[in-house]
Design a protein around this motif. Structure first.
Motif, PDB file in Angstrom:
ATOM      1  N   GLU A 215     -21.803  -0.619  24.339  1.00 23.32           N
ATOM      2  CA  GLU A 215     -21.017  -1.838  24.523  1.00 23.32           C
ATOM      3  C   GLU A 215     -20.788  -2.504  23.185  1.00 23.32           C
ATOM      4  OE1 GLU A 215     -22.878  -4.470  27.300  1.00 23.32           O
ATOM      5  OE2 GLU A 215     -22.431  -3.151  28.997  1.00 23.32           O
ATOM      6  N   ASP A 216     -19.571  -2.982  22.969  1.00 21.72           N
ATOM      7  CA  ASP A 216     -19.310  -3.686  21.711  1.00 21.72           C
ATOM      8  C   ASP A 216     -19.833  -5.119  21.782  1.00 21.72           C
ATOM      9  OD1 ASP A 216     -17.462  -5.148  23.133  1.00 21.72           O
ATOM     10  OD2 ASP A 216     -15.699  -4.200  22.231  1.00 21.72           O
ATOM     11  N   ASP A 217     -19.556  -5.926  20.758  1.00 22.57           N
ATOM     12  CA  ASP A 217     -20.101  -7.285  20.694  1.00 22.57           C
ATOM     13  C   ASP A 217     -19.515  -8.194  21.767  1.00 22.57           C
ATOM     14  OD1 ASP A 217     -17.707  -6.927  19.423  1.00 22.57           O
ATOM     15  OD2 ASP A 217     -18.138  -8.251  17.725  1.00 22.57           O
ATOM     16  N   LYS A 218     -18.446  -7.731  22.447  1.00 21.89           N
ATOM     17  CA  LYS A 218     -17.877  -8.541  23.534  1.00 21.89           C
ATOM     18  C   LYS A 218     -18.212  -7.960  24.899  1.00 21.89           C
ATOM     19  CE  LYS A 218     -14.217 -10.381  20.689  1.00 21.89           C
ATOM     20  NZ  LYS A 218     -14.440  -9.524  19.493  1.00 21.89           N
ATOM     21  N   GLY A 219     -19.128  -6.986  24.918  1.00 26.53           N
ATOM     22  CA  GLY A 219     -19.566  -6.416  26.183  1.00 26.53           C
ATOM     23  C   GLY A 219     -18.625  -5.368  26.768  1.00 26.53           C
ATOM     24  N   ARG A 220     -17.649  -4.928  25.984  1.00 25.59           N
ATOM     25  CA  ARG A 220     -16.729  -3.885  26.479  1.00 25.59           C
ATOM     26  C   ARG A 220     -17.304  -2.509  26.178  1.00 25.59           C
ATOM     27  NH1 ARG A 220     -11.783  -6.418  23.176  1.00 25.59           N
ATOM     28  NH2 ARG A 220     -13.364  -5.876  21.639  1.00 25.59           N
ATOM     29  N   LEU A 221     -17.143  -1.573  27.133  1.00 30.28           N
ATOM     30  CA  LEU A 221     -17.632  -0.216  26.936  1.00 30.28           C
ATOM     31  C   LEU A 221     -16.759   0.500  25.906  1.00 30.28           C
ATOM     32  CD1 LEU A 221     -19.878   1.640  28.003  1.00 30.28           C
ATOM     33  CD2 LEU A 221     -18.155   2.674  29.509  1.00 30.28           C
TER      34      LEU A 221
END
Ligand code: SAH
Ligand code: SF4
Ligand code: F3S
Length: 450
Positions: A215-221
């Motif tokens: 997950e990136d820093d915005k919670g996107r896979l």
């Protein structure tokens, strides 16, 4: 168990010797940084260091034999020896068996446990058995100190580790464990620290590096292409590479990144191992010749100048002459810019080691020689094709002669230039003036880069 033959002084100097793949080199650097952070001094002279760490590789039998012969050579002329630690994949595979086979080994530490090296050194000093081959659930990376200033402008960065693929010949799933991806933030932070310390090119590492997910820093896979795009936004980072990728994990997104991320270098290491479908199946590679070639086609469609490299094994159990010929065929089809090729080596505990039809070593020698002749001819051709071209290189190190510097092209070829006014870490445009089998010669370009 108490051991009496151990050097009982706390070591003040250390030397790390890494065998094996780039990930082992990376691990060696992290161990060195950790010990330096504890006040120990790195010694360039392995023979005189108080502690020698042999960071070992288990991939082929030859690599393992080398470790034991190295251990044997550690006793100095005056009869003393350094404290000896065996780290890396042999440590993981053989565990305490190592100190039984080589009595002078004081510490055995696996690739997932080396953050605990300082505690193991203290144990060894006390004469206690110091063996740690745990594969803890939490990541060793959380326990390691941050990256320090680097001596070179190029650096490795492990983003995932381990392998779930279980090719039937390979020890890696056993020595490195299951696939684990490091977190997005840990990777970006480490990359930024490396760049702050002078690094201009980062090679992302993993046994199947393109299987990275998180997950990136915005919670996107995200998959590896997201990571590459994000790293490309670090201003002073000039070049991104990655290795080793698996054909089945080459996503559409990653292929697309090769077409439009300028900092992603036009080089793809994509091992296939054999050019024959029956052998690929017996190897449990989970791809066939056709699907492999299609991946390369798709990458070349978006990045026509991409250099492709590969790994090959000759003499897998049961490989017939005709099946080996198929490997020559795929090499002729792909025209690799460079390759690694190996004789099959039966590894303890792997399914292939117990298969019928083990191939005679002399036949493997013959096949390997034929394969390498073909690969070398293509490599020479690939290098020759760059003569007369202009390209940028990143200067990495000094050459043998005064004023000589060595850098790499985007396609990973070494270029020698003589330019006393330039420094390591500079990116320069050069004209390639001649090509040998393993390197190119260039001169700083007077033309403006295209
Ligand atoms: N994860 C990577 C490679 C890891 S090991 C991949 O799947 O491609 C690096 C190379 O060592 C392999 O690609 C293979 O060519 C070679 N290798 C692995 N096990 C081997 C064995 N038992 N004998 C000979 N070569 C081997
Ligand atoms: Fe070994 Fe296959 Fe995993 Fe590569 S993909 S590390 S060759 S088991
Ligand atoms: Fe060798 Fe371990 Fe790397 S076996 S190739 S050091 S993952």
């Amino acid at each position: 168990m108490n051991r009496k033959d151990v050097p009982s002084k706390t070591p003040e100097t250390f030397h790390v010797k890494s065998f094996g793949c780039q990930m082992n080199v990376y691990d060696g650097e992290r161990m060195a940084e950790m010990l330096a952070g504890q006040g120990m001094t790195a010694s360039t002279d392995g023979a005189q260091a108080d502690l020698v760490i042999l960071n070992t590789c288990h991939i082929r039998e030859k690599a393992v034999d080398k470790v034991y012969s190295d251990i044997g050579r550690m006793v100095r002329d005056d009869g003393t020896r350094p404290m000896i630690a065996v780290a890396g994949c042999v440590a993981q595979a053989e565990g305490e068996e190592i100190s039984r086979r080589a009595k002078s080994v004081d510490i055995v530490v696996g690739p997932q446990a080396y953050h605990r090296l300082p505690a193991l050194i203290s144990k060894a000093v006390r004469g206690e058995e110091a063996v740690d081959t745990d594969m803890p659930a939490f990541s060793k990376f959380d326990a390691l100190p941050g990256r320090t200033k680097q001596a070179r402008p190029t650096a490795f960065l492990t983003i995932m580790e381990g392998c779930d693929k279980f090719c039937t010949y390979c020890v890696v799933p056993y020595t490195r464990g299951a696939e684990i991806s490091r977190s997005w933030c840990a990777i970006i932070d480490e990359a930024k620290a490396l760049v702050d310390g002078g690094v201009r090119e980062i090679t992302l590492l993993g046994q199947n590096v393109n299987a990275w997910t998180g997950e990136d820093d915005k919670g996107r896979l995200q998959g590896m292409e997201g990571l590459v795009r994000s790293l490309a936004a670090i201003p002073d980072l000039k070049r991104i590479r990655y290795t080793t990728s698996h054909p089945n994990d080459m996503s559409e997104g990653l292929i697309a990144a090769h077409g439009d991320v300028e900092k992603l270098m036009p080089f793809l290491h994509l091992p296939v191992q054999s050019g024959n479908d029956r052998i690929l199946k017996a190897m449990n590679r989970s791809h066939d010749v056709d699907s492999y070639l299609r991946v390369i086609e798709r990458v070349r469609a978006v990045r026509p100048d991409i250099a492709v490299s590969g790994d090959f094994i000759v003499g897998f159990p049961g490989e017939t002459d005709a099946e080996f010929e198929d490997t020559l065929k795929i090499v002729a089809q792909v025209r690799y810019s460079q390759c690694y090729s190996f004789k099959y080596s039966p590894r303890p505990g792997t399914p292939a080691a117990g298969m019928d039809g083990q191939i005679d070593s002399a036949i493997m020698d013959e096949r390997l020689a034929r394969l390498q002749t073909l690969i070398n001819a293509h490599q020479q051709e690939f290098n020759a094709a760059t003569v007369g071209r202009q390209t940028d290189i990143l200067l990495e190190r000094k050459g043998r002669h005064a004023g000589q510097l060595i850098g790499k092209t985007p396609w990973l070829q070494s270029v020698h230039i003589t330019a006393p006014e330039l420094s390591i870490g500079d990116m320069v445009d050069v004209d390639i003036v001649s090509a040998g089998p393993n390197s190119l010669a260039g001169q700083p370009s007077r033309r403006k880069a295209a």
